[in-house]
Design an enzyme around this catalytic site. Structure first.
Site, short mmCIF file in Angstrom:
data_model
loop_
_atom_site.label_atom_id
_atom_site.label_comp_id
_atom_site.label_asym_id
_atom_site.label_seq_id
_atom_site.Cartn_x
_atom_site.Cartn_y
_atom_site.Cartn_z
N ARG A 11 9.16 -9.09 -3.48
CA ARG A 11 9.21 -10.54 -3.65
C ARG A 11 8.06 -11.03 -4.51
O ARG A 11 8.14 -12.04 -5.15
CB ARG A 11 9.21 -11.22 -2.28
CG ARG A 11 10.59 -11.10 -1.64
CD ARG A 11 10.60 -11.52 -0.21
NE ARG A 11 9.90 -10.56 0.63
CZ ARG A 11 10.09 -10.43 1.94
NH1 ARG A 11 10.96 -11.20 2.55
NH2 ARG A 11 9.43 -9.54 2.63
N LYS A 60 6.02 2.65 17.96
CA LYS A 60 6.01 4.08 17.62
C LYS A 60 6.43 4.93 18.83
O LYS A 60 7.16 5.91 18.69
CB LYS A 60 4.62 4.48 17.13
CG LYS A 60 4.26 3.82 15.79
CD LYS A 60 2.78 3.97 15.49
CE LYS A 60 2.40 3.30 14.19
NZ LYS A 60 0.95 3.14 14.03
N ILE A 88 1.19 12.43 9.69
CA ILE A 88 1.45 13.55 10.61
C ILE A 88 2.96 13.78 10.70
O ILE A 88 3.70 12.84 11.02
CB ILE A 88 0.92 13.24 12.03
CG1 ILE A 88 -0.56 12.84 12.00
CG2 ILE A 88 1.15 14.43 12.95
CD1 ILE A 88 -1.11 12.43 13.37
N THR A 108 0.82 -1.21 0.00
CA THR A 108 0.00 0.00 0.00
C THR A 108 0.86 1.27 0.00
O THR A 108 0.64 2.18 -0.80
CB THR A 108 -0.88 -0.01 1.28
OG1 THR A 108 -1.52 -1.26 1.34
CG2 THR A 108 -1.90 1.09 1.27
N VAL A 109 1.83 1.34 0.91
CA VAL A 109 2.60 2.58 1.04
C VAL A 109 3.49 2.80 -0.19
O VAL A 109 3.58 3.92 -0.72
CB VAL A 109 3.45 2.58 2.33
CG1 VAL A 109 4.21 3.89 2.48
CG2 VAL A 109 2.57 2.34 3.56
N ALA A 130 11.79 -3.25 -6.15
CA ALA A 130 11.99 -4.68 -5.93
C ALA A 130 10.96 -5.16 -4.92
O ALA A 130 10.74 -4.52 -3.89
CB ALA A 130 13.40 -4.96 -5.42
N VAL A 167 5.98 6.77 12.20
CA VAL A 167 5.12 7.13 13.34
C VAL A 167 3.97 8.01 12.86
O VAL A 167 4.19 9.07 12.27
CB VAL A 167 5.91 7.88 14.43
CG1 VAL A 167 5.00 8.25 15.60
CG2 VAL A 167 7.10 7.07 14.91
N LYS A 200 8.59 0.80 11.62
CA LYS A 200 8.68 1.12 13.06
C LYS A 200 9.20 -0.06 13.88
O LYS A 200 9.88 0.13 14.88
CB LYS A 200 7.33 1.60 13.59
CG LYS A 200 6.17 0.64 13.33
CD LYS A 200 5.13 1.22 12.41
CE LYS A 200 4.27 0.10 11.85
NZ LYS A 200 3.12 0.51 11.11
N GLY A 239 -2.65 4.43 5.96
CA GLY A 239 -3.27 4.55 4.64
C GLY A 239 -2.25 4.93 3.59
O GLY A 239 -1.17 5.43 3.89
N1 HSE Z 1 -1.54 -0.60 11.74
C1 HSE Z 1 -1.14 0.74 11.92
C2 HSE Z 1 -2.27 1.49 12.58
C3 HSE Z 1 -0.79 1.35 10.59
O1 HSE Z 1 -3.37 0.93 12.70
O2 HSE Z 1 -2.09 2.61 13.01
C4 HSE Z 1 0.11 2.52 10.66
O3 HSE Z 1 1.30 2.26 11.35
#
Ligand code: HSE
Length: 435
Positions: A49, A207, A138, A17-18, A47, A134, A107, A304
């Site tokens: 997997r 975090k 934000i 996703t990120v 890259a 973190v 993290k 997200g």
């Molecule tokens: N699983 C994490 C959360 C995603 O729910 O905040 C972001 O680190």
């Protein structure tokens, strides 16, 4: 040889996703990014997997061999977004060893290996960006490293796991069950691959480890954090908290005092008048108290695709314009972590008791014998539960702040009363004013 105005060539490990968000933000915001960075930022290699032919890589090369990326001659920076621990750690180390800066959202790796990685980056003279690790979008790492750099940070308190906040909000607002709310959070892509990391507080502890290290200049002390998740929070407790003027939030709290630092992650009753009590759904918020700035509050999406990508791209822009510095050598100060039993907190106690005369008085006596004062209490007739022949009612008490060790002893004594018919629920209460 790249010149100052040649593109910053980015290699991304991972295509979840990120990573997809980073490719998208770099493409869609390329003009403004180039203006701010002073040069283009281009993804040259990806890259992962698992191949994902459906993802548009905007012309970047692709390989399923993630280990080849850190030393790839066509990249200037490694962006590590594969998550997990072992492979991610060795990729970051390899890139740093090759003299390449790293940007990571990982993290877990930073919480457990942040000190070694910072030392390595420092020795190699390259930066290690972690804004995305973190609180998603934000810019709280930047706030601690730059905006608040002139402060002694006294405490940090935050809602730093979006999944927990989503679940607690859904339960409190619409009476949804824990299980249904968790399934929704997973469907919406907020939860970790292993959602126990979210609901048992591990993700928030990762975090908070990173935040504490930046806030207090200390080592990454993940293993010393007191960690509790939200799986024990019931609709009943959310309801009583509401009647008492509180909301239950899953908080990470780190506080500096003369004795050391408290670092803890747990469900907390927060006064409903406090701003953090109104941070709902998947949103995160971090409240930082500095001795010069006072309280500053940072709010936004904690997870997200695009919010996390926004943070990764901010680190890349810093690098491209030459403002990302290597970590300072020997930056950590040795600060003791205060054991949880020496921490001072008010407590919410829900004591399932037989509905007989004198039980409340007996509980109150035991609390007072342990020097615990009662701030508020509820015991209502309509709360009666019937099991077999006996009626029982919950006695709900909020104590005044007291050393936790005393609460532990008092709860054990109350639990042993014959009139107490079930497990006592105990949740900390914090008015978040720093005391
Ligand atoms: N699983 C994490 C959360 C995603 O729910 O905040 C972001 O680190």
């Amino acid at each position: 040889m790249p010149t100052v105005s040649s593109p910053l060539r980015v290699g991304i490990c991972g295509l979840g996703t990120v990573a997809r968000g980073v490719v998208r933000v770099l493409r869609e915001n390329s003009e403004i990014i180039q203006l701010r960075a002073g040069r283009p930022i281009v993804v040259t290699e990806v890259a992962s997997r698992r191949a994902r032919p459906e993802v548009d890589l905007a012309g970047a090369g692709f390989s399923t061999d993630v280990t080849s990326l850190p030393n790839h001659p066509e990249i200037d920076v490694l962006v590590e977004l594969i998550g997990g621990e072992d492979t991610a750690l060795s990729l970051i180390e390899s890139a740093l060893m090759a003299g390449k800066p790293v940007v990571t959202a990982n993290k877990a790796v930073l919480a457990r290996h942040g000190d070694e990685l910072q030392q390595l980056a420092s020795k190699q003279g390259v930066s290690l960006g972690c804004e995305a690790a973190v609180a998603g979008g934000i810019p709280v790492i930047s706030a601690l490293e730059h905006g608040l750099a002139g402060n002694e940070v006294e405490w940090v308190a935050g809602i730093i796991n979006g999944t927990c906040n989503y679940i607690l909000t859904a339960m409190a607002r619409s009476g949804q069950s824990f299980e249904t709310a968790l399934a929704d959070a997973q469907r919406l892509g907020y939860a970790e691959a292993d959602p126990t990391f979210d609901i048992e507080g591990v993700d928030a502890a990762h975090k908070l480890t990173i935040l504490s290290s930046l806030a207090f200049g200390m080592d990454h002390r993940f293993s010393e954090i007191h960690v509790e998740g939200i799986s024990g929070v019931t609709l009943e407790d959310l309801g009583y908290a509401g009647q008492l003027g509180y909301r239950i939030k899953h908080l990470g709290i780190a506080r500096r005092s003369a004795a050391g630092v408290e670092i803890r992650v747990h469900p907390t009753l927060v006064p409903e008048t406090h701003l953090l009590a109104h941070v709902d759904g998947v949103m995160n918020a971090v409240l930082i108290h500095g001795n010069a700035a006072g309280d500053t509050l940072y709010y936004g999406a904690g997870a997200g695709e695009l919010p996390s990508a926004s943070a990764v791209v901010a680190d890349l822009i810093d690098l491209a314009r030459g403002t990302a510095l290597p970590p300072a050598a020997n930056r950590a100060v040795d600060i003791p972590v205060i054991p949880i039993q020496q921490n001072v907190s008010a407590h919410y106690l829900r004591i399932p008791s037989s509905d007989r005369p004198g039980v409340f008085a007996r509980v109150a006596t035991l609390l007072s014998e342990h020097e615990i004062s009662i701030e508020a209490a509820i015991q209502r007739a309509q709360a009666i539960h019937t099991e077999s022949e006996e009626h029982w009612v919950p006695i709900v008490i909020v104590t005044q702040p007291v050393i936790e060790g005393k609460v532990t002893e008092a709860v054990a004594a109350v639990q042993a009363l014959p009139e107490v018919v079930g497990e006592i629920v105990r949740i900390r209460v914090d008015d978040l004013d720093g005391h």
